[in-house]
Write an enzyme that holds these catalytic residues in place. Structure first.
Site, PDB file in Angstrom:
ATOM      1  N   HIS A  15      21.076   1.489 -63.699  1.00 21.85           N
ATOM      2  CA  HIS A  15      21.456   2.538 -62.741  1.00 21.85           C
ATOM      3  C   HIS A  15      23.016   2.780 -62.261  1.00 21.85           C
ATOM      4  O   HIS A  15      23.662   3.766 -62.151  1.00 21.85           O
ATOM      5  CB  HIS A  15      20.566   2.531 -61.551  1.00 21.85           C
ATOM      6  CG  HIS A  15      19.475   3.085 -61.787  1.00 21.85           C
ATOM      7  ND1 HIS A  15      17.938   2.840 -62.288  1.00 21.85           N
ATOM      8  CD2 HIS A  15      19.169   4.496 -61.868  1.00 21.85           C
ATOM      9  CE1 HIS A  15      17.334   3.461 -62.559  1.00 21.85           C
ATOM     10  NE2 HIS A  15      17.696   4.827 -62.172  1.00 21.85           N
ATOM     11  N   ARG A  67      14.608  16.278 -57.759  1.00 23.74           N
ATOM     12  CA  ARG A  67      13.673  15.118 -58.051  1.00 23.74           C
ATOM     13  C   ARG A  67      12.991  14.582 -56.762  1.00 23.74           C
ATOM     14  O   ARG A  67      13.834  14.063 -55.978  1.00 23.74           O
ATOM     15  CB  ARG A  67      14.239  14.310 -59.024  1.00 23.74           C
ATOM     16  CG  ARG A  67      13.129  13.470 -59.489  1.00 23.74           C
ATOM     17  CD  ARG A  67      13.562  12.204 -60.590  1.00 23.74           C
ATOM     18  NE  ARG A  67      14.427  11.227 -60.101  1.00 23.74           N
ATOM     19  CZ  ARG A  67      15.062  10.471 -60.750  1.00 23.74           C
ATOM     20  NH1 ARG A  67      14.889  10.437 -62.253  1.00 23.74           N
ATOM     21  NH2 ARG A  67      15.696   9.653 -60.507  1.00 23.74           N
ATOM     22  N   ASN A 116      16.531   7.610 -70.366  1.00 26.89           N
ATOM     23  CA  ASN A 116      16.715   6.447 -69.613  1.00 26.89           C
ATOM     24  C   ASN A 116      15.578   5.592 -69.622  1.00 26.89           C
ATOM     25  O   ASN A 116      15.338   4.357 -70.006  1.00 26.89           O
ATOM     26  CB  ASN A 116      17.460   6.476 -68.413  1.00 26.89           C
ATOM     27  CG  ASN A 116      18.620   7.165 -68.494  1.00 26.89           C
ATOM     28  OD1 ASN A 116      19.150   7.623 -69.446  1.00 26.89           O
ATOM     29  ND2 ASN A 116      19.059   7.856 -67.242  1.00 26.89           N
ATOM     30  N   ASP A 117      14.422   6.063 -69.044  1.00 28.06           N
ATOM     31  CA  ASP A 117      13.349   5.114 -68.827  1.00 28.06           C
ATOM     32  C   ASP A 117      12.578   5.236 -70.059  1.00 28.06           C
ATOM     33  O   ASP A 117      11.582   4.096 -70.580  1.00 28.06           O
ATOM     34  CB  ASP A 117      12.448   5.561 -67.628  1.00 28.06           C
ATOM     35  CG  ASP A 117      12.929   4.899 -66.626  1.00 28.06           C
ATOM     36  OD1 ASP A 117      13.319   3.855 -66.298  1.00 28.06           O
ATOM     37  OD2 ASP A 117      13.150   5.824 -65.624  1.00 28.06           O
ATOM     38  N   GLU A 141       9.035  10.437 -69.071  1.00 29.74           N
ATOM     39  CA  GLU A 141       9.577   9.385 -69.188  1.00 29.74           C
ATOM     40  C   GLU A 141       8.721   8.035 -69.407  1.00 29.74           C
ATOM     41  O   GLU A 141       9.185   6.897 -69.738  1.00 29.74           O
ATOM     42  CB  GLU A 141      10.484   8.961 -68.232  1.00 29.74           C
ATOM     43  CG  GLU A 141      10.091   9.072 -66.858  1.00 29.74           C
ATOM     44  CD  GLU A 141      11.036   8.988 -65.367  1.00 29.74           C
ATOM     45  OE1 GLU A 141      11.988   8.419 -65.674  1.00 29.74           O
ATOM     46  OE2 GLU A 141      10.718   9.289 -64.350  1.00 29.74           O
ATOM     47  N   ARG A 200      19.125  13.584 -58.062  1.00 29.70           N
ATOM     48  CA  ARG A 200      18.232  12.515 -57.736  1.00 29.70           C
ATOM     49  C   ARG A 200      18.373  12.084 -56.318  1.00 29.70           C
ATOM     50  O   ARG A 200      19.363  11.829 -55.783  1.00 29.70           O
ATOM     51  CB  ARG A 200      18.999  11.277 -58.463  1.00 29.70           C
ATOM     52  CG  ARG A 200      18.991  11.151 -59.895  1.00 29.70           C
ATOM     53  CD  ARG A 200      19.524   9.928 -60.318  1.00 29.70           C
ATOM     54  NE  ARG A 200      19.360   9.500 -61.893  1.00 29.70           N
ATOM     55  CZ  ARG A 200      19.983   9.955 -62.919  1.00 29.70           C
ATOM     56  NH1 ARG A 200      21.063  10.918 -62.549  1.00 29.70           N
ATOM     57  NH2 ARG A 200      19.740   9.477 -64.258  1.00 29.70           N
ATOM     58  N   ARG A 256      16.028  -1.695 -69.207  1.00 26.31           N
ATOM     59  CA  ARG A 256      17.306  -0.734 -69.105  1.00 26.31           C
ATOM     60  C   ARG A 256      18.667  -1.682 -68.392  1.00 26.31           C
ATOM     61  O   ARG A 256      19.673  -1.266 -68.611  1.00 26.31           O
ATOM     62  CB  ARG A 256      17.048   0.442 -68.625  1.00 26.31           C
ATOM     63  CG  ARG A 256      16.811   0.390 -67.001  1.00 26.31           C
ATOM     64  CD  ARG A 256      16.256   1.652 -66.713  1.00 26.31           C
ATOM     65  NE  ARG A 256      17.381   2.733 -66.123  1.00 26.31           N
ATOM     66  CZ  ARG A 256      17.169   3.860 -65.695  1.00 26.31           C
ATOM     67  NH1 ARG A 256      15.987   4.268 -65.635  1.00 26.31           N
ATOM     68  NH2 ARG A 256      18.339   4.549 -65.342  1.00 26.31           N
ATOM     69  N   CYS A 265      17.142  14.921 -69.411  1.00 25.32           N
ATOM     70  CA  CYS A 265      18.122  14.707 -68.439  1.00 25.32           C
ATOM     71  C   CYS A 265      18.426  13.185 -68.619  1.00 25.32           C
ATOM     72  O   CYS A 265      19.270  12.767 -67.451  1.00 25.32           O
ATOM     73  CB  CYS A 265      17.784  15.182 -67.154  1.00 25.32           C
ATOM     74  SG  CYS A 265      16.256  14.310 -66.472  1.00 25.32           S
TER      75      CYS A 265
HETATM   76  C1  PEP Z   1      15.776   8.761 -66.915  1.00 21.86           C
HETATM   77  O1  PEP Z   1      14.917   7.873 -66.832  1.00 21.86           O
HETATM   78  O2  PEP Z   1      16.153   9.251 -67.951  1.00 21.86           O
HETATM   79  C2  PEP Z   1      16.324   9.536 -65.548  1.00 21.86           C
HETATM   80  C3  PEP Z   1      16.833  10.605 -65.941  1.00 21.86           C
HETATM   81  O3  PEP Z   1      15.942   9.144 -64.475  1.00 21.86           O
HETATM   82  P1  PEP Z   1      16.535   7.750 -63.974  1.00 21.86           P
HETATM   83  O4  PEP Z   1      17.695   7.276 -64.813  1.00 21.86           O
HETATM   84  O5  PEP Z   1      16.978   8.182 -62.475  1.00 21.86           O
HETATM   85  O6  PEP Z   1      15.313   6.863 -63.993  1.00 21.86           O
HETATM   86 MG    MG Z   2      13.771   7.466 -64.858  1.00 15.39          MG
END
Ligand code: PEP
Ligand code: MG
Length: 544
Positions: free
Chosen positions: A190, A333, A452-453, A431, A297, A463, A500
């Site tokens: 993050h 979100r 990302n997740d 995700e 977010r 991650r 996203c």
């Molecule tokens: C993701 O998981 O791709 C996402 C956009 O949310 P975050 O990175 O906040 O977990």
């Molecule tokens: Mg996520």
């Protein structure tokens, strides 16, 4: 890895690019060792050291409480009260008298208390364990000389640190600091995402010590090739000057795409929205450069204050996003706390595997008191513009259905109170692999793929672990197959699908995404021009 040139004094450190950029600056080395046993202080001073750290922690917390909203200041007052509690201080002093250092004594007593709180029957005490842990860390930082409040990073410097937490990152004024290099960390964490969204060049996973002897030395941060060059010699300086000029020319070329709707070379329109984790980043950004906000977010909006703000504060924050977007859709979100985004007083402490734990919508559904406030605020904001609500980490259809029922209740309450409101569309992030595989079982108003997740769960690679980057591959066929499946589902049912996650903002991954037929992405403001330019260069996809 590092290599040194004995003649010029130049040292080159190699790392992984977490946020691209090429800058020069002066190194500000803030690596630290906070292990209690490395602190040496004459034995008799340990009691005094603990007293001084407790007093300083009280001052810091009082300062924070003065600036916080009601909910956050209640948490801070609780921590201040604990700092005066003899039931904590006396046993720590006893440990010191038995030969422990102040840090060891404080750690032992607080750890025992944290376990008591975590295993308490009362949900109230369990929730408070996060506050205790926070307090333990604050005092420990003061005792071990590692006060992480980093507002003191000098202007025009390149910060060198072990790693930072998201809140530690947000404490720094990045308009003054040119970039950063972390000895640990991962490009998918993050913090890396925060750096990308602010255009802060960041290298991670240097894997070597960078000692205080480098502090104050001139350096080049090459977050393109993955190098930090300390005390650059003449040939490195000349090479980098040429590359600065090249990058400046490319940036100017990409900026030319900003004001136009995105379109591939073979004429396929692609919607490009933006991700927002801090409304302050919208200052100076032109809403005409994007097709709306694809992901706001909310956890980062309130991180650092210790808790979610009240309904009125939230209505105001969401309203500002809608005002900025000037009629374009704004997807907000609901709280995605947990994993590596702890919210004191709300998220659980001590989960064996927090990324697979009580996070996102799982936590919101378990705390309808907090969730309902957010949904009420979102429905009220929706009276002001096209707000859409998005749920994170949905795994099974019943979670979506439960959230919808709470939203309906919130709207019904607002109606009977006579407050202006509207019923926003309710979408979900895709995700969790199980949700992507069974996407036809969900009845969401829209879908947004959280790559990302999704990548971390499909490839079973955390991650935030830089050692696993080779396996943490957004172009893994397993990941692309799931994305393709969700895109095809949306197309067949007429449901909007976007993506996203950060992979959309990387020109190396974007063609693979467009190949799946995806025609809607959301990226950080800092990546808008680059993404639109990469879309314009793409011409070979099927456009299914
Ligand atoms: C993701 O998981 O791709 C996402 C956009 O949310 P975050 O990175 O906040 O977990
Ligand atoms: Mg996520």
């Amino acid at each position: 890895m590092s290599t040194a040139d004995g003649e010029t004094g130049e040292i080159v450190f190699e790392g992984k690019v977490a946020s691209p950029g090429l800058v020069t600056g002066v190194l500000a080395v803030q690596t630290q060792d906070r292990s209690p046993d490395r602190v040496s202080r004459p034995a008799g001073d340990e009691r005094a050291a603990l007293a001084a750290a407790l007093a300083e922690a009280t001052v810091q917390l009082q300062e924070l409480a003065g600036r916080a909203d009601a909910m956050a200041s209640e948490i801070l007052e609780f921590q201040i009260a604990l700092l005066e509690d003899d039931a904590l201080i006396e046993p720590a002093l006893e440990k010191i008298d038995e030969g422990a250092s102040a840090a060891e004594g404080w750690t032992a007593v607080l750890d025992a208390q944290i376990v008591d709180y975590e295993t308490a029957d009362s949900a109230y005490f369990r929730a408070r364990s996060a506050d205790l842990r926070d307090l333990k860390e604050r005092v420990l930082r003061l005792l071990t000389g590692g006060d992480e409040r980093r507002s003191g990073v000098p202007a025009d410097s390149i910060l060198v640190a072990d790693d930072l937490t998201p809140s530690g990152f947000l404490e720094i004024d990045w308009t003054r600091v040119r970039g950063a290099a972390f000895l640990a960390g991962s490009p998918s964490s993050h913090v890396a995402m925060l750096a990308r969204s602010r255009g802060v060049p960041l290298l991670v996973n240097l894997g070597v010590e960078i000692g205080p002897e480098c502090d104050g030395e001139p350096a080049i941060l090459d977050a393109v090739e993955g190098r930090l060059v300390a005390r650059p010699g003449p040939s490195a300086t000349a090479e980098y000057q040429a590359r600065f000029a090249e990058r400046a020319a490319r940036t100017a070329e990409e900026a030319g795409y900003l004001g136009r709707p995105a379109r591939t070379a073979d004429g396929r329109p692609v919607s490009v929205m933006i991700n927002v984790d801090d409304p302050a980043l919208l200052e100076g950004a032109d809403p005409g450069h994007c097709d709306g906000i694809g992901l706001a977010r909310t956890e980062f909006l309130f991180l650092g204050e210790g808790a979610l703000p009240d309904e009125e504060t939230q209505v105001a924050v969401y309203g500002r996003l809608l005002d900025w977007a000037a009629g374009r859709p704004v997807t907000i979100r609901t709280l995605d706390a947990g994993g590596d985004k702890p919210v004191p007083g709300l998220t659980l402490i001590g989960e064996t595997n927090p990324f697979l734990g009580f996070r996102g919508v799982r936590l919101s559904l378990a705390r309808p008191d907090v969730f309902k406030v957010q949904l009420r605020a979102l429905a009220r904001a929706a009276a002001r513009g096209p707000a859409r609500i998005m749920l994170p980490m949905v795994t099974v259809p019943s979670e979506y259905a439960e959230a919808r029922a709470i939203l309906n209740q919130a709207v019904e309450e607002l109606r009977s109170e006579g407050r202006p409101h509207a019923l926003p569309a309710l979408g979900m992030m895709v995700e969790v692999p199980a949700a992507a595989l069974a996407i036809d079982r969900f009845d969401a108003d829209f879908l947004s793929i959280g790559s990302n997740d999704l990548v971390q769960y499909v490839t079973a690679t955390s991650r935030d672990d830089g050692r696993l980057v080779r396996l943490h591959d957004p172009l893994h066929p397993g990941v692309l197959e799931l994305i393709e499946r969700v895109v095809a589902h949306g197309r067949s049912r007429g449901i909007e699908v976007s993506l996203c996650g950060d992979m959309a903002a990387d020109p190396a991954y974007l063609p693979g995404l467009l190949d799946t037929g995806l025609d809607r992405v959301s990226v950080s403001v800092a990546a808008l021009a680059r993404t639109k330019a990469a879309i314009a260069r793409y011409g070979g996809g099927p456009g299914r």
